[in-house]
Motif scaffolding. Structure first.
Motif, PDB file in Angstrom:
ATOM      1  N   ILE A   1       0.871  -1.175   0.000  1.00 38.55           N
ATOM      2  CA  ILE A   1       0.000   0.000   0.000  1.00 38.55           C
ATOM      3  C   ILE A   1       0.907   1.223   0.000  1.00 38.55           C
ATOM      4  O   ILE A   1       1.762   1.359   0.884  1.00 38.55           O
ATOM      5  N   SER A   2       0.751   2.099  -0.986  1.00 39.87           N
ATOM      6  CA  SER A   2       1.642   3.256  -1.127  1.00 39.87           C
ATOM      7  C   SER A   2       0.835   4.540  -1.199  1.00 39.87           C
ATOM      8  O   SER A   2      -0.088   4.661  -2.008  1.00 39.87           O
ATOM      9  N   PHE A   3       1.204   5.498  -0.341  1.00 41.57           N
ATOM     10  CA  PHE A   3       0.574   6.822  -0.359  1.00 41.57           C
ATOM     11  C   PHE A   3       1.667   7.870  -0.523  1.00 41.57           C
ATOM     12  O   PHE A   3       2.621   7.912   0.254  1.00 41.57           O
TER      13      PHE A   3
ATOM     14  N   ASP B   1      -1.352  10.382  -4.238  1.00 35.88           N
ATOM     15  CA  ASP B   1      -1.484   9.137  -4.986  1.00 35.88           C
ATOM     16  C   ASP B   1      -1.567   7.957  -4.009  1.00 35.88           C
ATOM     17  O   ASP B   1      -0.711   7.791  -3.146  1.00 35.88           O
ATOM     18  N   LEU B   2      -2.622   7.138  -4.123  1.00 39.08           N
ATOM     19  CA  LEU B   2      -2.807   5.970  -3.259  1.00 39.08           C
ATOM     20  C   LEU B   2      -3.013   4.738  -4.122  1.00 39.08           C
ATOM     21  O   LEU B   2      -3.966   4.668  -4.896  1.00 39.08           O
TER      22      LEU B   2
ATOM     23  N   GLU C   1      -5.760   2.013  -8.023  1.00 42.06           N
ATOM     24  CA  GLU C   1      -5.577   3.412  -7.627  1.00 42.06           C
ATOM     25  C   GLU C   1      -6.860   3.880  -6.948  1.00 42.06           C
ATOM     26  O   GLU C   1      -7.945   3.809  -7.544  1.00 42.06           O
TER      27      GLU C   1
ATOM     28  N   TYR D   1      -9.207   6.880  -4.838  1.00 36.97           N
ATOM     29  CA  TYR D   1      -9.400   8.320  -4.866  1.00 36.97           C
ATOM     30  C   TYR D   1     -10.505   8.716  -3.887  1.00 36.97           C
ATOM     31  O   TYR D   1     -11.008   7.894  -3.129  1.00 36.97           O
TER      32      TYR D   1
ATOM     33  N   LYS E   1      -9.151   7.846  -0.099  1.00 37.96           N
ATOM     34  CA  LYS E   1      -7.774   8.318  -0.042  1.00 37.96           C
ATOM     35  C   LYS E   1      -7.515   9.097   1.247  1.00 37.96           C
ATOM     36  O   LYS E   1      -6.487   8.911   1.915  1.00 37.96           O
TER      37      LYS E   1
ATOM     38  N   VAL F   1      -7.546   6.647   4.349  1.00 34.22           N
ATOM     39  CA  VAL F   1      -6.369   5.782   4.410  1.00 34.22           C
ATOM     40  C   VAL F   1      -5.144   6.589   4.829  1.00 34.22           C
ATOM     41  O   VAL F   1      -4.312   6.115   5.615  1.00 34.22           O
ATOM     42  N   ASN F   2      -5.041   7.811   4.353  1.00 31.91           N
ATOM     43  CA  ASN F   2      -3.918   8.667   4.745  1.00 31.91           C
ATOM     44  C   ASN F   2      -3.886   8.862   6.263  1.00 31.91           C
ATOM     45  O   ASN F   2      -2.841   8.730   6.911  1.00 31.91           O
TER      46      ASN F   2
ATOM     47  N   LEU G   1      -2.819   5.614   7.953  1.00 31.16           N
ATOM     48  CA  LEU G   1      -1.394   5.327   7.794  1.00 31.16           C
ATOM     49  C   LEU G   1      -0.561   6.146   8.778  1.00 31.16           C
ATOM     50  O   LEU G   1       0.432   5.653   9.326  1.00 31.16           O
TER      51      LEU G   1
ATOM     52  N   LEU H   1     -10.312  -0.380   2.187  1.00 29.24           N
ATOM     53  CA  LEU H   1     -10.069  -0.519   0.752  1.00 29.24           C
ATOM     54  C   LEU H   1     -11.038  -1.526   0.120  1.00 29.24           C
ATOM     55  O   LEU H   1     -11.534  -1.311  -0.989  1.00 29.24           O
TER      56      LEU H   1
END
Length: 294
Positions: A38-40, A61-62, A125, A127, A131, A134-135, A138, A160
């Protein structure tokens, strides 16, 4: 045989790891690994490669990638300048695929998570509100320890899994065919094209880079990238054109040559083939969206 860029991120004692990664640019190596990721993106912008998908990325960007799905967030060239004061930051979770094993996913309660796992093999991806949520999660997980961290991770996975705010990235049926030193060879291609796409790139020069004939290179590249080399280069050029169109600092003719195209007609044709609209239609669409939001 060398296995460059085929990474194992977790140790046998780890279920998942969380990283708050900062630096002058993101890892420029095209790679894949057996963990979910998982990448933010907190800071930074550039071009994102997920399987056979190519797209610009920027802050916010997630993306979720499944096991062994090749990926690369390549920062724009400005980040690599020795005098650059730009910086990047990404929040990343790597978690073991055994955490979501087949026995668990077969249970009725895990139906949506099973669907999430299936989709992750193409890259997803996210949005909208997903997004933002999740931010926040994290950022909170960094302060947790022990089993509480696992609970936080499952909350993110559940968020998700229940979201409808996502796009699938790689093509249906995309399969990672890379073995041995393939990853290193493809990294050389990606790095060279990203550095030189604003000028003309011949098959001869890229083939020579990999010590291949042009025929051998074309046969090698297409099944691994799931597209021809020409289409791959055009995807990157059109991606750069999209970014310039949104910035509204150049007219279409200027953008055409800035992105490495020789003629305006070819630029318009390639742009429409990839985006299903003309450059002017693309600019107008996003200017209208921007106006409606403001």
């Amino acid at each position: 045989m060398r296995t460059a860029n085929i990474e194992k991120t977790l140790t046998p004692k780890e279920t998942f790891i969380y990283k708050d990664i900062t630096g002058p640019y993101f890892n420029p190596k095209w790679h894949f690994h057996p963990e979910f990721q998982i990448s933010f993106i907190v800071n930074g912008y550039g071009t994102r490669f997920i399987g056979d998908h190519v797209q610009n990325f920027t802050e916010g960007d997630l993306v979720l990638t499944g096991p062994n799905l090749p990926h690369l967030w390549r920062s724009d060239e400005a980040f690599f300048d020795k005098d650059s004061e730009l910086n990047t930051r990404g929040l990343v979770i790597y978690f073991d695929h055994e955490l979501l094993n087949e026995s668990l996913l077969s249970k009725e309660e895990f139906y949506k998570i099973n669907k999430l796992v299936e989709n992750s093999y193409r890259g997803m991806e996210f949005y909208g509100e997903t997004k933002k949520k999740v931010n926040k999660s994290l950022l909170k997980i960094a302060n947790e320890t022990g089993f509480k961290r696992i609970i936080k991770l499952f909350k993110i996975i559940n968020l998700l899994a229940n979201s409808e705010e996502f796009h699938l990235l790689s093509s249906p049926g995309y399969t990672n065919l890379f073995k041995g030193d393939d990853a290193e060879k493809m990294h050389l291609v990606y790095d060279y094209v990203m550095t030189h796409f604003k000028s003309q790139i011949s098959l001869e020069e890229i083939s020579e880079l990999l010590n291949m004939t042009t025929t051998s290179f074309c046969r090698y590249f297409k099944p691994r990238a799931n597209k021809t080399f020409t289409r791959f280069v055009n995807d990157i050029r059109i991606g750069h054109a999209r970014k310039l169109l949104l910035e509204d600092n150049f007219n279409v003719s200027q953008i055409c040559y800035e992105c490495g195209f020789n003629t305006l007609s070819n630029f318009n044709r390639q742009f429409k083939a990839i985006t299903n609209m003309s450059p002017l239609e693309y600019r107008k669409l996003f200017l209208d969206i921007k106006t409606s939001i403001s």
